[in-house]
Design a protein around this motif. Sequence first.
Motif, PDB file in Angstrom:
ATOM      1  N   MET A 101     -13.299 -32.213 -13.368  1.00 27.65           N
ATOM      2  CA  MET A 101     -12.330 -31.134 -13.181  1.00 27.65           C
ATOM      3  C   MET A 101     -12.351 -30.180 -14.360  1.00 27.65           C
ATOM      4  O   MET A 101     -12.795 -30.523 -15.467  1.00 27.65           O
ATOM      5  CB  MET A 101     -10.925 -31.703 -12.969  1.00 27.65           C
ATOM      6  CG  MET A 101     -10.366 -32.465 -14.123  1.00 27.65           C
ATOM      7  SD  MET A 101      -8.678 -33.059 -13.745  1.00 27.65           S
ATOM      8  CE  MET A 101      -8.330 -34.035 -15.203  1.00 27.65           C
ATOM      9  N   ASN A 102     -11.886 -28.935 -14.109  1.00 25.89           N
ATOM     10  CA  ASN A 102     -11.684 -27.903 -15.122  1.00 25.89           C
ATOM     11  C   ASN A 102     -10.207 -27.560 -15.165  1.00 25.89           C
ATOM     12  O   ASN A 102      -9.578 -27.375 -14.120  1.00 25.89           O
ATOM     13  CB  ASN A 102     -12.483 -26.646 -14.794  1.00 25.89           C
ATOM     14  CG  ASN A 102     -13.972 -26.866 -14.905  1.00 25.89           C
ATOM     15  OD1 ASN A 102     -14.415 -27.809 -15.554  1.00 25.89           O
ATOM     16  ND2 ASN A 102     -14.750 -25.998 -14.265  1.00 25.89           N
ATOM     17  N   LEU A 103      -9.646 -27.480 -16.355  1.00 29.15           N
ATOM     18  CA  LEU A 103      -8.257 -27.063 -16.542  1.00 29.15           C
ATOM     19  C   LEU A 103      -8.203 -26.003 -17.620  1.00 29.15           C
ATOM     20  O   LEU A 103      -9.023 -26.005 -18.550  1.00 29.15           O
ATOM     21  CB  LEU A 103      -7.365 -28.244 -16.937  1.00 29.15           C
ATOM     22  CG  LEU A 103      -7.149 -29.367 -15.923  1.00 29.15           C
ATOM     23  CD1 LEU A 103      -6.264 -30.453 -16.533  1.00 29.15           C
ATOM     24  CD2 LEU A 103      -6.517 -28.834 -14.646  1.00 29.15           C
ATOM     25  N   SER A 104      -7.262 -25.078 -17.501  1.00 30.64           N
ATOM     26  CA  SER A 104      -7.028 -24.109 -18.575  1.00 30.64           C
ATOM     27  C   SER A 104      -5.990 -24.679 -19.531  1.00 30.64           C
ATOM     28  O   SER A 104      -5.211 -25.573 -19.180  1.00 30.64           O
ATOM     29  CB  SER A 104      -6.561 -22.777 -17.988  1.00 30.64           C
ATOM     30  OG  SER A 104      -5.357 -22.953 -17.267  1.00 30.64           O
ATOM     31  N   SER A 126      -6.388 -28.093 -25.701  1.00 27.56           N
ATOM     32  CA  SER A 126      -7.169 -27.018 -26.312  1.00 27.56           C
ATOM     33  C   SER A 126      -8.535 -26.970 -25.660  1.00 27.56           C
ATOM     34  O   SER A 126      -8.954 -27.905 -24.964  1.00 27.56           O
ATOM     35  CB  SER A 126      -7.297 -27.234 -27.824  1.00 27.56           C
ATOM     36  OG  SER A 126      -8.027 -28.430 -28.095  1.00 27.56           O
ATOM     37  N   ALA A 127      -9.270 -25.833 -25.905  1.00 25.93           N
ATOM     38  CA  ALA A 127     -10.585 -25.662 -25.298  1.00 25.93           C
ATOM     39  C   ALA A 127     -11.542 -26.743 -25.781  1.00 25.93           C
ATOM     40  O   ALA A 127     -11.534 -27.136 -26.953  1.00 25.93           O
ATOM     41  CB  ALA A 127     -11.133 -24.276 -25.621  1.00 25.93           C
ATOM     42  N   GLY A 128     -12.363 -27.250 -24.874  1.00 26.20           N
ATOM     43  CA  GLY A 128     -13.314 -28.291 -25.214  1.00 26.20           C
ATOM     44  C   GLY A 128     -13.559 -29.192 -24.018  1.00 26.20           C
ATOM     45  O   GLY A 128     -13.248 -28.850 -22.875  1.00 26.20           O
ATOM     46  N   VAL A 173     -13.398 -30.262 -18.490  1.00 20.23           N
ATOM     47  CA  VAL A 173     -13.575 -29.144 -19.409  1.00 20.23           C
ATOM     48  C   VAL A 173     -12.271 -28.365 -19.456  1.00 20.23           C
ATOM     49  O   VAL A 173     -11.703 -28.051 -18.405  1.00 20.23           O
ATOM     50  CB  VAL A 173     -14.730 -28.223 -18.974  1.00 20.23           C
ATOM     51  CG1 VAL A 173     -14.795 -26.986 -19.863  1.00 20.23           C
ATOM     52  CG2 VAL A 173     -16.054 -28.965 -18.996  1.00 20.23           C
ATOM     53  N   VAL A 174     -11.806 -28.079 -20.668  1.00 16.39           N
ATOM     54  CA  VAL A 174     -10.594 -27.276 -20.852  1.00 16.39           C
ATOM     55  C   VAL A 174     -11.024 -25.873 -21.266  1.00 16.39           C
ATOM     56  O   VAL A 174     -11.767 -25.704 -22.244  1.00 16.39           O
ATOM     57  CB  VAL A 174      -9.660 -27.899 -21.898  1.00 16.39           C
ATOM     58  CG1 VAL A 174      -8.437 -27.007 -22.103  1.00 16.39           C
ATOM     59  CG2 VAL A 174      -9.239 -29.293 -21.468  1.00 16.39           C
TER      60      VAL A 174
END
Length: 705
Positions: A351-354, A397-399, A419-420
């Motif tokens: 999954m991808n999350l912001s 956080s992004a990463g 992935v964030v």
Amino acid sequence: MTPKSFALLAVAILCACAWCACITNESEAAVNHGTASSPVWSLDLTGYDLQTDPDKTYHVYIGAEIDIKAEGDNGGYDEFAYNIDSVTSGFGLTYDQNYGECCYYGRVSGMVLEEGAITVGYSGWNGPSFSGHITIYSYDSYNGTASQPMSSLDLDAYDLHYRPSKEYYVYVGSPVTIVSTGDEGGFNEFAYNVDSVTSGFGLTYDSDYGGETYSGKVSGTISKAGDISVRISGYNGPSFSETVTIHAVAKNTAVTGVTLDKTSASLTVGNTLKLNATVSPSGATDKTVTWKSSNKTVATVSSTGVVTAKAAGTTTITVTTNDGGKTATCAVTVTSATVPVQGVTLNVQAMNLSVGSTYTLVATVTPSDATNKAVTWSSSDTSVATVSSSGKVIAVSAGSATITATTVDGGKTAVCPMVVTPNVYKVSVKVGAYDCFKMYSPSSASGTYYQDTTFDVSAGEKVDVDWIKDPVTTEYPTYTVTTTYAKCGSEKADSTVWNDGGYPSSNCTVPPAAATPAVESTATSYRFTLTYDGNGSTSGSVPSQQTATDSSQTHSFTLASKGTMARSGYKFLGWSESKTATTASYAAGSSYSMTAGEKTLYAVWQKNALVVSGTPEPYGVVGTAWSYKPTVNVSSYTITVSGASWLVASSGKVSGTPDAPGEYDITLTFKKSGYTTATQSFKVTVLSALTFDSNPRGGAIIYAV
């Protein structure tokens, strides 16, 4: 005076002139209209009958002879004219417009050869002036069925040829006669022959029977069950050769009892046992049975007698014969068993999350009946994402990070890499061949720009730009890009310059190929489709499909009610993901959560139940009538009695006169189409007689003998 005579008399009075003449038709008999359940084999009518008969509907068999004629009065000025005007084509009936005399006309005649609705038009003038039509409904004649055979068969080859069905069902022991037939006059236009019959069934073939042009006869009493073929043929009229099949069916042999191969059994949770039922006698006609568990939470039983242990406890498995309601039982004891975990899976594999968004992972432990289904959750990098004890993931956080679910029993694992992505993108807008561009959105960047400029745009914001060429001030249609779907170089917009014709011709890109978001990524929008299935509904409309889009991989719908949807003989319970469910998992109006994709929910129906109440008299006397009328929550049901041969059921009541003393265990079985079967059991003690002693010591005594 009949209504018909009265009507004609009234007309005669109105036409009272020296040259008037009227007809009465007093001799006509009442017409048998037939019914849908009991059609007739002929109709012989006149135009007067059609007009004066209040019931304009008739019911006939296929093969019925029809003769409907116009009639009138030729005296004077034709005061009465009842005409036949038309008939529906395609049913074997012919219309003769030349039939009749001045001034009435028309005749419909012939044999009905097709099933359906036939319309005959009629009219009248000079007396009563009218026009109208009747409807003749035609039905296939009764040939018997496998469940309701006939007790005799008496036909000729003409009947067999013109009946649409060439199959007949007759009980063994029934008399059968099939003869040839024809027409000896003229050019022998009709010849319907009987040619042969299957041997070995008690039927004989007589080739000498018949006339000059037709021959053959089959007769006798059917001696055994099986399929009997009779060949028939015809010529000089219709030319044919065909086979008619007579299915000989043995009469029913009643069930007297049923036994099981086990009367008791022990199982552990999850195990199964096959019970075998033996119906007596072995030659019983209907040997079908039904199975029931007294405690389905402990063990269930299938339609074939397979018992499945569900939970610790005891239950009784009962088998019941369809014929006679005979029963046998098996006592089942279920003990607990530890079921180890074999594996675990997650509802998503990646999954991808912001940053700042959340998602709850769902772990499914196998097998479904594992004793300990507990799991623990962990994140490989809590600075990127954290996960709670219930599987709720928070993007920090992004990463990138990996979320792991681990079973407490056995340490089985399932992982979800993630992935964030950041919340801010770099979007570059070029002036291109224009003098400037005007930004409307995002609002933080609104204004007019004369050189290429890069903007910080939050995820989900729209970029709204117009390009302008001085000195022309006209602004061109807006191009909008949603950064939720932005990836470096993936979103493009045409930009324009002036040419000689004053129209745009060149382009630039938004964002341009060189632009780079803070972190290159693609967010996803998920689509959800929920479809409703009536699952056997017979009327009304199934609820409409529900659709939605969501940035989350799960979405909740409010479930629809049944609306106008209905199923005859059933009530609506709710919805289920299983087409064969007998209980509803979700109620109408409740919230239903699903993962992205398509789901179908099936309507769950429960068959209407018969409810019986009432208490019968527990005693009876030999030679004295005994009766009982139970109370049932519906009408038009049937009652079957077992346990006392002297009892019969009729019109919702059970009655009879005992012929022998004793205790009778009586069971009443109530049935109605579309409802579950209900039973009521009770005991009646029948005494030989009651004797009264009028002078005992201390008073009178009544003796039961």
